[in-house]
Motif scaffolding. Structure first.
Motif, short mmCIF file in Angstrom:
data_model
loop_
_atom_site.label_atom_id
_atom_site.label_comp_id
_atom_site.label_asym_id
_atom_site.label_seq_id
_atom_site.Cartn_x
_atom_site.Cartn_y
_atom_site.Cartn_z
N CYS A 282 0.86 -1.19 0.00
CA CYS A 282 0.00 0.00 0.00
C CYS A 282 0.90 1.24 0.00
CB CYS A 282 -0.95 0.01 1.19
SG CYS A 282 -0.17 -0.23 2.79
N GLY A 283 1.81 1.28 -0.95
CA GLY A 283 2.77 2.38 -1.04
C GLY A 283 4.14 1.92 -0.60
N TYR A 284 5.03 2.88 -0.39
CA TYR A 284 6.33 2.49 0.15
C TYR A 284 6.92 3.59 1.01
CZ TYR A 284 9.73 5.24 -2.61
OH TYR A 284 10.50 6.24 -3.13
N ASP A 285 7.81 3.20 1.87
CA ASP A 285 8.44 4.08 2.84
C ASP A 285 9.94 4.02 2.60
OD1 ASP A 285 9.57 5.27 5.05
OD2 ASP A 285 8.34 4.22 6.51
N LYS A 286 10.50 5.10 2.12
CA LYS A 286 11.92 5.12 1.78
C LYS A 286 12.80 4.80 2.97
CE LYS A 286 15.42 8.02 -0.47
NZ LYS A 286 15.69 9.32 -1.12
N GLU A 287 12.41 5.29 4.14
CA GLU A 287 13.23 5.10 5.32
C GLU A 287 13.22 3.66 5.81
OE1 GLU A 287 15.35 7.36 6.43
OE2 GLU A 287 14.63 8.48 4.68
N HIS A 288 12.23 2.89 5.42
CA HIS A 288 12.14 1.49 5.87
C HIS A 288 12.15 0.54 4.68
CE1 HIS A 288 10.51 3.82 9.30
NE2 HIS A 288 11.21 2.94 9.99
#
Length: 430
Positions: A282-288
Protein backbone atom coordinates in the motif's frame (compact mmCIF):
# COMPACT_ATOMS: atom_id res chain seq x y z
CA UNK A 1 -11.61 22.71 8.37
CA UNK A 2 -7.97 23.44 7.72
CA UNK A 3 -5.97 20.47 8.94
CA UNK A 4 -2.34 19.47 8.89
CA UNK A 5 -0.71 16.32 10.21
CA UNK A 6 2.71 14.72 9.90
CA UNK A 7 2.51 11.11 8.72
CA UNK A 8 5.42 8.87 7.78
CA UNK A 9 4.63 7.32 4.42
CA UNK A 10 6.36 6.40 1.18
CA UNK A 11 9.46 8.53 0.77
CA UNK A 12 8.90 11.25 3.34
CA UNK A 13 6.93 12.54 6.30
CA UNK A 14 4.05 14.27 4.53
CA UNK A 15 1.85 17.12 5.67
CA UNK A 16 -1.82 16.44 5.06
CA UNK A 17 -3.46 19.10 2.97
CA UNK A 18 -6.98 19.96 4.05
CA UNK A 19 -8.82 23.12 3.06
CA UNK A 20 -11.87 25.21 3.67
CA UNK A 21 -15.03 24.01 1.99
CA UNK A 22 -16.63 25.39 -1.13
CA UNK A 23 -19.02 27.49 0.91
CA UNK A 24 -16.17 29.80 1.93
CA UNK A 25 -16.62 33.29 0.43
CA UNK A 26 -13.21 34.15 -0.99
CA UNK A 27 -14.32 37.68 -1.76
CA UNK A 28 -15.49 38.23 1.80
CA UNK A 29 -12.26 36.79 3.16
CA UNK A 30 -10.18 39.24 1.20
CA UNK A 31 -12.52 42.22 1.19
CA UNK A 32 -15.50 43.05 -1.00
CA UNK A 33 -15.09 43.06 -4.76
CA UNK A 34 -16.07 46.76 -4.85
CA UNK A 35 -13.34 47.69 -2.40
CA UNK A 36 -10.73 45.74 -4.34
CA UNK A 37 -11.82 47.14 -7.68
CA UNK A 38 -11.07 50.62 -6.41
CA UNK A 39 -7.77 49.51 -4.92
CA UNK A 40 -6.44 47.94 -8.15
CA UNK A 41 -6.90 48.47 -11.90
CA UNK A 42 -9.43 46.33 -13.72
CA UNK A 43 -8.36 43.31 -15.77
CA UNK A 44 -10.14 41.99 -18.80
CA UNK A 45 -11.57 38.69 -17.53
CA UNK A 46 -9.59 35.60 -18.52
CA UNK A 47 -9.41 33.42 -20.55
CA UNK A 48 -10.80 35.64 -23.36
CA UNK A 49 -8.05 36.89 -25.72
CA UNK A 50 -7.11 40.45 -24.85
CA UNK A 51 -4.18 42.82 -25.18
CA UNK A 52 -3.30 43.50 -21.56
CA UNK A 53 0.19 44.95 -21.49
CA UNK A 54 2.98 46.04 -23.82
CA UNK A 55 1.27 44.70 -26.93
CA UNK A 56 1.13 41.17 -25.49
CA UNK A 57 -1.67 39.00 -26.84
CA UNK A 58 -2.85 35.77 -25.23
CA UNK A 59 -1.68 32.76 -27.18
CA UNK A 60 1.95 33.71 -27.62
CA UNK A 61 4.78 31.67 -26.10
CA UNK A 62 4.25 33.29 -22.71
CA UNK A 63 0.75 31.88 -22.25
CA UNK A 64 -0.49 28.31 -21.96
CA UNK A 65 -3.72 26.80 -20.65
CA UNK A 66 -4.57 23.10 -20.81
CA UNK A 67 -8.18 24.12 -21.33
CA UNK A 68 -7.21 24.94 -24.92
CA UNK A 69 -5.94 21.35 -25.34
CA UNK A 70 -8.26 19.06 -23.34
CA UNK A 71 -11.53 19.34 -21.36
CA UNK A 72 -11.16 20.78 -17.86
CA UNK A 73 -13.81 19.62 -15.38
CA UNK A 74 -14.22 22.30 -12.74
CA UNK A 75 -16.15 21.23 -9.67
CA UNK A 76 -16.74 22.64 -6.19
CA UNK A 77 -15.31 20.46 -3.43
CA UNK A 78 -17.09 18.90 -0.49
CA UNK A 79 -15.54 19.39 2.94
CA UNK A 80 -11.75 19.35 3.07
CA UNK A 81 -11.30 17.28 -0.09
CA UNK A 82 -9.32 19.76 -2.23
CA UNK A 83 -6.58 17.09 -2.52
CA UNK A 84 -8.98 14.66 -4.22
CA UNK A 85 -10.27 17.31 -6.62
CA UNK A 86 -6.75 18.39 -7.58
CA UNK A 87 -5.71 14.75 -8.06
CA UNK A 88 -8.81 13.95 -10.13
CA UNK A 89 -8.12 16.81 -12.53
CA UNK A 90 -4.49 15.73 -12.84
CA UNK A 91 -5.57 12.16 -13.68
CA UNK A 92 -8.27 13.28 -16.11
CA UNK A 93 -6.00 15.56 -18.12
CA UNK A 94 -3.20 12.98 -18.12
CA UNK A 95 -5.61 10.40 -19.55
CA UNK A 96 -7.06 12.81 -22.10
CA UNK A 97 -3.65 13.87 -23.38
CA UNK A 98 -2.51 10.25 -23.74
CA UNK A 99 -5.68 8.63 -25.10
CA UNK A 100 -7.24 11.60 -26.94
CA UNK A 101 -10.64 11.04 -25.35
CA UNK A 102 -12.49 12.60 -22.45
CA UNK A 103 -12.85 10.99 -19.04
CA UNK A 104 -14.47 12.25 -15.86
CA UNK A 105 -13.72 10.97 -12.36
CA UNK A 106 -15.94 11.69 -9.37
CA UNK A 107 -13.45 12.96 -6.75
CA UNK A 108 -15.67 11.96 -3.85
CA UNK A 109 -15.80 8.36 -5.10
CA UNK A 110 -12.07 8.15 -4.41
CA UNK A 111 -12.47 8.80 -0.69
CA UNK A 112 -13.48 5.19 0.00
CA UNK A 113 -10.41 3.86 -1.81
CA UNK A 114 -8.13 6.21 0.13
CA UNK A 115 -9.61 6.14 3.65
CA UNK A 116 -12.28 3.41 3.56
CA UNK A 117 -12.46 0.74 6.24
CA UNK A 118 -13.11 -2.11 3.79
CA UNK A 119 -9.46 -2.90 3.19
CA UNK A 120 -6.74 -4.80 5.04
CA UNK A 121 -4.05 -2.14 4.97
CA UNK A 122 -3.41 1.46 4.02
CA UNK A 123 -4.66 4.71 5.57
CA UNK A 124 -7.50 4.85 8.08
CA UNK A 125 -9.00 7.92 9.76
CA UNK A 126 -10.14 7.44 13.34
CA UNK A 127 -12.44 9.75 15.28
CA UNK A 128 -13.07 12.16 12.40
CA UNK A 129 -15.05 12.42 9.18
CA UNK A 130 -12.65 11.42 6.36
CA UNK A 131 -14.35 13.97 4.11
CA UNK A 132 -13.15 16.80 6.35
CA UNK A 133 -9.79 15.36 7.33
CA UNK A 134 -7.53 16.32 4.41
CA UNK A 135 -4.93 14.27 2.61
CA UNK A 136 -2.03 14.32 0.17
CA UNK A 137 -1.04 13.02 -3.23
CA UNK A 138 0.81 9.95 -1.94
CA UNK A 139 -2.41 8.58 -0.40
CA UNK A 140 -4.01 8.78 -3.85
CA UNK A 141 -1.06 7.06 -5.50
CA UNK A 142 -0.89 4.22 -2.97
CA UNK A 143 -4.62 3.50 -3.17
CA UNK A 144 -5.40 3.98 -6.85
CA UNK A 145 -2.34 2.13 -8.15
CA UNK A 146 -4.14 -0.98 -6.89
CA UNK A 147 -7.15 -0.14 -9.06
CA UNK A 148 -10.42 1.80 -8.75
CA UNK A 149 -13.65 1.37 -10.66
CA UNK A 150 -12.53 0.30 -14.15
CA UNK A 151 -9.27 2.25 -13.98
CA UNK A 152 -5.85 1.93 -12.41
CA UNK A 153 -3.36 4.70 -11.77
CA UNK A 154 -0.47 3.68 -13.99
CA UNK A 155 2.01 6.53 -13.44
CA UNK A 156 2.62 9.24 -10.86
CA UNK A 157 5.65 11.42 -11.57
CA UNK A 158 6.95 13.56 -8.70
CA UNK A 159 8.61 16.92 -9.31
CA UNK A 160 11.34 17.86 -6.82
CA UNK A 161 12.91 20.72 -8.79
CA UNK A 162 11.49 24.17 -7.97
CA UNK A 163 12.20 25.55 -11.43
CA UNK A 164 9.52 27.39 -13.51
CA UNK A 165 10.80 25.99 -16.81
CA UNK A 166 10.68 22.43 -15.47
CA UNK A 167 7.18 22.96 -14.08
CA UNK A 168 6.00 24.18 -17.50
CA UNK A 169 7.65 21.20 -19.18
CA UNK A 170 5.82 18.80 -16.86
CA UNK A 171 2.42 20.37 -17.56
CA UNK A 172 2.89 20.18 -21.32
CA UNK A 173 4.19 16.62 -21.10
CA UNK A 174 2.00 15.05 -18.42
CA UNK A 175 -1.08 17.27 -17.95
CA UNK A 176 -2.28 19.17 -14.89
CA UNK A 177 -0.03 19.04 -11.83
CA UNK A 178 -1.31 18.38 -8.34
CA UNK A 179 0.32 21.08 -6.19
CA UNK A 180 0.10 22.19 -2.56
CA UNK A 181 0.16 25.93 -1.85
CA UNK A 182 0.23 28.17 1.25
CA UNK A 183 -3.34 29.01 2.17
CA UNK A 184 -3.54 29.49 5.93
CA UNK A 185 -4.56 33.14 5.59
CA UNK A 186 -7.32 33.81 3.01
CA UNK A 187 -6.91 37.52 3.76
CA UNK A 188 -3.79 37.39 1.58
CA UNK A 189 -5.89 36.53 -1.48
CA UNK A 190 -6.90 39.16 -4.00
CA UNK A 191 -10.24 39.02 -5.80
CA UNK A 192 -10.57 40.84 -9.10
CA UNK A 193 -13.24 40.68 -11.82
CA UNK A 194 -14.48 37.26 -10.78
CA UNK A 195 -11.24 35.39 -10.15
CA UNK A 196 -8.84 35.02 -7.25
CA UNK A 197 -5.16 35.94 -7.14
CA UNK A 198 -2.55 34.90 -4.60
CA UNK A 199 0.88 36.25 -3.76
CA UNK A 200 2.22 34.88 -0.51
CA UNK A 201 5.89 34.20 0.17
CA UNK A 202 6.42 31.98 3.23
CA UNK A 203 8.98 29.48 4.48
CA UNK A 204 6.64 27.97 7.09
CA UNK A 205 5.50 24.52 6.02
CA UNK A 206 2.44 24.79 8.23
CA UNK A 207 1.10 27.47 5.87
CA UNK A 208 0.71 24.92 3.04
CA UNK A 209 -2.90 23.95 3.58
CA UNK A 210 -4.55 23.76 0.16
CA UNK A 211 -4.21 21.65 -2.99
CA UNK A 212 -4.98 22.92 -6.49
CA UNK A 213 -4.37 21.69 -10.03
CA UNK A 214 -1.89 23.69 -12.08
CA UNK A 215 -3.20 23.89 -15.66
CA UNK A 216 -1.16 26.70 -17.23
CA UNK A 217 0.66 30.00 -16.92
CA UNK A 218 0.74 33.61 -18.09
CA UNK A 219 4.23 35.14 -18.11
CA UNK A 220 2.74 38.60 -18.68
CA UNK A 221 0.19 38.63 -15.87
CA UNK A 222 0.75 42.11 -14.33
CA UNK A 223 2.43 42.07 -10.94
CA UNK A 224 0.16 44.93 -9.82
CA UNK A 225 -2.91 42.68 -9.90
CA UNK A 226 -2.05 40.85 -6.70
CA UNK A 227 -3.27 42.14 -3.35
CA UNK A 228 0.38 42.41 -2.34
CA UNK A 229 2.24 43.51 -5.45
CA UNK A 230 4.55 40.79 -6.75
CA UNK A 231 8.22 41.34 -7.56
CA UNK A 232 7.68 40.25 -11.17
CA UNK A 233 5.01 39.81 -13.81
CA UNK A 234 3.65 36.34 -14.32
CA UNK A 235 1.23 33.86 -12.74
CA UNK A 236 0.44 30.19 -12.64
CA UNK A 237 -3.09 29.38 -13.78
CA UNK A 238 -4.62 26.82 -11.42
CA UNK A 239 -8.04 25.31 -10.82
CA UNK A 240 -9.31 26.04 -7.34
CA UNK A 241 -11.98 23.61 -6.12
CA UNK A 242 -13.12 25.92 -3.31
CA UNK A 243 -15.47 27.47 -5.84
CA UNK A 244 -17.01 26.02 -9.00
CA UNK A 245 -15.63 27.30 -12.33
CA UNK A 246 -12.94 29.40 -10.71
CA UNK A 247 -9.34 29.88 -11.75
CA UNK A 248 -6.76 30.80 -9.12
CA UNK A 249 -3.90 32.97 -10.44
CA UNK A 250 -0.80 32.39 -8.31
CA UNK A 251 2.19 34.72 -8.46
CA UNK A 252 5.54 33.30 -9.51
CA UNK A 253 6.75 34.63 -6.14
CA UNK A 254 4.50 32.11 -4.34
CA UNK A 255 6.27 28.77 -4.10
CA UNK A 256 4.64 25.37 -4.03
CA UNK A 257 5.32 22.74 -1.37
CA UNK A 258 8.83 21.59 -2.24
CA UNK A 259 9.82 20.84 1.35
CA UNK A 260 11.94 17.65 1.69
CA UNK A 261 9.16 16.07 3.74
CA UNK A 262 6.39 17.80 1.85
CA UNK A 263 3.61 17.18 -0.65
CA UNK A 264 5.56 17.85 -3.85
CA UNK A 265 3.94 18.59 -7.25
CA UNK A 266 2.81 15.36 -8.88
CA UNK A 267 1.59 14.45 -12.37
CA UNK A 268 -0.76 11.46 -12.53
CA UNK A 269 -2.15 9.30 -15.31
CA UNK A 270 -4.71 6.50 -15.35
CA UNK A 271 -5.57 3.74 -17.76
CA UNK A 272 -8.39 1.28 -18.43
CA UNK A 273 -6.09 -1.16 -20.21
CA UNK A 274 -5.76 -3.60 -17.30
CA UNK A 275 -8.38 -5.88 -15.81
CA UNK A 276 -6.80 -6.69 -12.44
CA UNK A 277 -3.82 -5.97 -10.17
CA UNK A 278 -1.85 -8.43 -8.02
CA UNK A 279 -0.30 -6.54 -5.10
CA UNK A 280 0.70 -6.81 -1.46
CA UNK A 281 1.81 -3.23 -0.83
CA UNK A 282 0.00 0.00 0.00
CA UNK A 283 2.77 2.38 -1.04
CA UNK A 284 6.33 2.49 0.15
CA UNK A 285 8.44 4.08 2.84
CA UNK A 286 11.92 5.12 1.78
CA UNK A 287 13.23 5.10 5.32
CA UNK A 288 12.14 1.49 5.87
CA UNK A 289 13.17 0.02 2.53
CA UNK A 290 16.12 -2.23 1.71
CA UNK A 291 19.26 -0.20 1.10
CA UNK A 292 22.83 -0.98 0.15
CA UNK A 293 25.46 0.27 -2.27
CA UNK A 294 24.92 -1.24 -5.70
CA UNK A 295 22.30 -3.64 -7.03
CA UNK A 296 19.44 -5.06 -4.95
CA UNK A 297 16.99 -7.66 -6.22
CA UNK A 298 13.63 -8.23 -4.54
CA UNK A 299 10.56 -10.19 -5.59
CA UNK A 300 6.91 -10.87 -4.85
CA UNK A 301 5.39 -14.32 -5.33
CA UNK A 302 1.80 -14.25 -6.59
CA UNK A 303 -0.72 -17.05 -6.96
CA UNK A 304 -3.04 -15.50 -9.49
CA UNK A 305 -3.60 -16.87 -12.99
CA UNK A 306 -4.08 -14.79 -16.11
CA UNK A 307 -2.20 -12.81 -18.74
CA UNK A 308 0.47 -10.69 -17.06
CA UNK A 309 0.80 -7.54 -19.16
CA UNK A 310 2.71 -5.03 -17.00
CA UNK A 311 4.68 -4.58 -13.79
CA UNK A 312 4.27 -1.71 -11.34
CA UNK A 313 6.91 -0.32 -8.96
CA UNK A 314 8.48 2.89 -7.64
CA UNK A 315 11.49 4.87 -8.74
CA UNK A 316 13.19 6.42 -5.71
CA UNK A 317 15.21 8.93 -7.78
CA UNK A 318 15.66 10.32 -11.29
CA UNK A 319 17.12 8.21 -14.10
CA UNK A 320 16.71 4.72 -12.66
CA UNK A 321 17.52 1.60 -14.67
CA UNK A 322 15.86 -1.60 -13.51
CA UNK A 323 15.71 -5.23 -14.65
CA UNK A 324 12.43 -7.13 -14.52
CA UNK A 325 12.41 -10.94 -14.38
CA UNK A 326 9.46 -13.32 -14.19
CA UNK A 327 10.18 -16.63 -12.42
CA UNK A 328 8.18 -19.66 -11.47
CA UNK A 329 7.00 -19.52 -7.84
CA UNK A 330 10.07 -21.32 -6.42
CA UNK A 331 12.60 -19.22 -8.42
CA UNK A 332 13.98 -22.26 -10.23
CA UNK A 333 13.24 -21.08 -13.75
CA UNK A 334 13.36 -17.60 -15.27
CA UNK A 335 10.46 -17.24 -17.71
CA UNK A 336 10.97 -13.69 -18.92
CA UNK A 337 13.46 -10.79 -18.70
CA UNK A 338 13.09 -7.13 -19.61
CA UNK A 339 15.03 -3.98 -18.82
CA UNK A 340 13.37 -0.64 -18.20
CA UNK A 341 14.24 2.98 -17.46
CA UNK A 342 12.34 5.37 -15.19
CA UNK A 343 13.06 9.02 -15.96
CA UNK A 344 11.77 10.65 -12.79
CA UNK A 345 10.98 9.85 -9.19
CA UNK A 346 7.55 8.34 -8.62
CA UNK A 347 5.35 5.35 -9.41
CA UNK A 348 5.61 3.58 -12.77
CA UNK A 349 3.76 0.89 -14.68
CA UNK A 350 6.06 -0.82 -17.19
CA UNK A 351 4.20 -2.70 -19.97
CA UNK A 352 5.82 -6.03 -20.84
CA UNK A 353 7.10 -6.24 -24.41
CA UNK A 354 5.45 -9.64 -24.57
CA UNK A 355 2.57 -10.45 -22.18
CA UNK A 356 2.99 -13.83 -20.49
CA UNK A 357 0.52 -16.41 -19.18
CA UNK A 358 1.03 -16.96 -15.44
CA UNK A 359 -0.44 -18.87 -12.52
CA UNK A 360 1.99 -19.37 -9.62
CA UNK A 361 4.90 -17.06 -10.33
CA UNK A 362 7.27 -14.40 -9.02
CA UNK A 363 8.06 -10.89 -10.26
CA UNK A 364 11.66 -9.95 -9.45
CA UNK A 365 13.11 -6.46 -9.95
CA UNK A 366 16.74 -5.39 -9.67
CA UNK A 367 17.17 -1.81 -8.41
CA UNK A 368 20.07 0.53 -7.73
CA UNK A 369 20.84 1.22 -4.04
CA UNK A 370 17.24 1.11 -2.72
CA UNK A 371 14.59 -1.58 -3.21
CA UNK A 372 11.23 -0.05 -2.18
CA UNK A 373 9.13 -1.77 0.50
CA UNK A 374 6.03 -0.50 2.23
CA UNK A 375 7.62 -0.16 5.67
CA UNK A 376 6.11 -0.53 9.10
CA UNK A 377 2.77 0.91 10.13
CA UNK A 378 2.25 3.77 12.53
CA UNK A 379 -0.37 6.09 13.96
CA UNK A 380 -0.21 9.85 14.41
CA UNK A 381 -3.15 11.62 16.01
CA UNK A 382 -6.28 10.52 14.12
CA UNK A 383 -4.68 8.77 11.17
CA UNK A 384 -3.44 5.20 11.16
CA UNK A 385 -1.18 3.71 8.48
CA UNK A 386 -1.51 -0.05 8.67
CA UNK A 387 0.68 -2.55 6.83
CA UNK A 388 0.54 -6.34 6.82
CA UNK A 389 2.73 -9.12 5.46
CA UNK A 390 2.89 -12.90 5.49
CA UNK A 391 5.46 -15.59 5.01
CA UNK A 392 5.93 -16.57 1.38
CA UNK A 393 4.97 -13.21 -0.16
CA UNK A 394 8.12 -11.06 -0.51
CA UNK A 395 11.76 -12.06 -0.98
CA UNK A 396 15.22 -10.59 -1.36
CA UNK A 397 18.15 -12.13 -3.20
CA UNK A 398 21.38 -12.34 -1.21
CA UNK A 399 24.21 -13.79 -3.23
CA UNK A 400 22.60 -16.52 -5.32
CA UNK A 401 19.88 -17.43 -2.82
CA UNK A 402 16.40 -16.05 -2.15
CA UNK A 403 15.33 -15.22 1.41
CA UNK A 404 11.87 -14.43 2.75
CA UNK A 405 11.92 -10.89 4.17
CA UNK A 406 9.25 -11.92 6.69
CA UNK A 407 11.89 -13.98 8.55
CA UNK A 408 13.94 -12.32 11.29
CA UNK A 409 17.00 -14.22 10.11
CA UNK A 410 16.76 -12.36 6.77
CA UNK A 411 16.80 -9.01 8.56
CA UNK A 412 20.00 -10.04 10.31
CA UNK A 413 21.60 -10.96 7.00
CA UNK A 414 20.61 -7.57 5.62
CA UNK A 415 21.74 -5.82 8.83
CA UNK A 416 18.31 -4.21 9.16
CA UNK A 417 17.01 -3.48 12.66
CA UNK A 418 13.38 -2.66 11.74
CA UNK A 419 10.72 -5.11 10.50
CA UNK A 420 10.25 -5.21 6.74
CA UNK A 421 6.84 -5.45 5.14
CA UNK A 422 6.10 -6.34 1.52
CA UNK A 423 8.05 -5.32 -1.54
CA UNK A 424 6.47 -2.58 -3.67
CA UNK A 425 6.02 -4.69 -6.78
CA UNK A 426 2.70 -5.20 -8.59
CA UNK A 427 1.50 -7.38 -11.45
CA UNK A 428 -1.09 -5.99 -13.88
CA UNK A 429 -3.24 -8.27 -16.02
CA UNK A 430 -4.92 -7.92 -19.39
Amino acid sequence: MKKKLLVIFMMFTFVLTGCAGASQDNGAASGTSAEMATAKPTLTPYPEPAIVKNGYVHGDDGYFNLEDEVPIHMRAQEGGTCWLYAASLAMETGYEMKHKKEVEIDPMSLLEYCYGENKKEGFFVEGADPKDFGGFSAVVVSALSNGFDKYVLDNAVILREDNPDTIKEYVKKYGALYIAIPDREPSKDGYYDGYTTKNWVTDDQEDYDHAVALVGWDDHFPKEYFKTEASQDGAWITFNSRSNNEYFYISYDTHFDFFPDGDSPTAMSITDEYSDVASYDCGYDKEHSIKKDGKITTANVFHKSGTLAAVGTYSVAKDQDIKIQIYDADFKKCLYTQEAHMDEEGYYTIPLDKPIEVKDYAIAITYNDIAPTEGKGNKVEKIRFKTTSKKGESFVKIGKKWYDIYEKSTLKKLKIKFPLRNCAIKGLYK
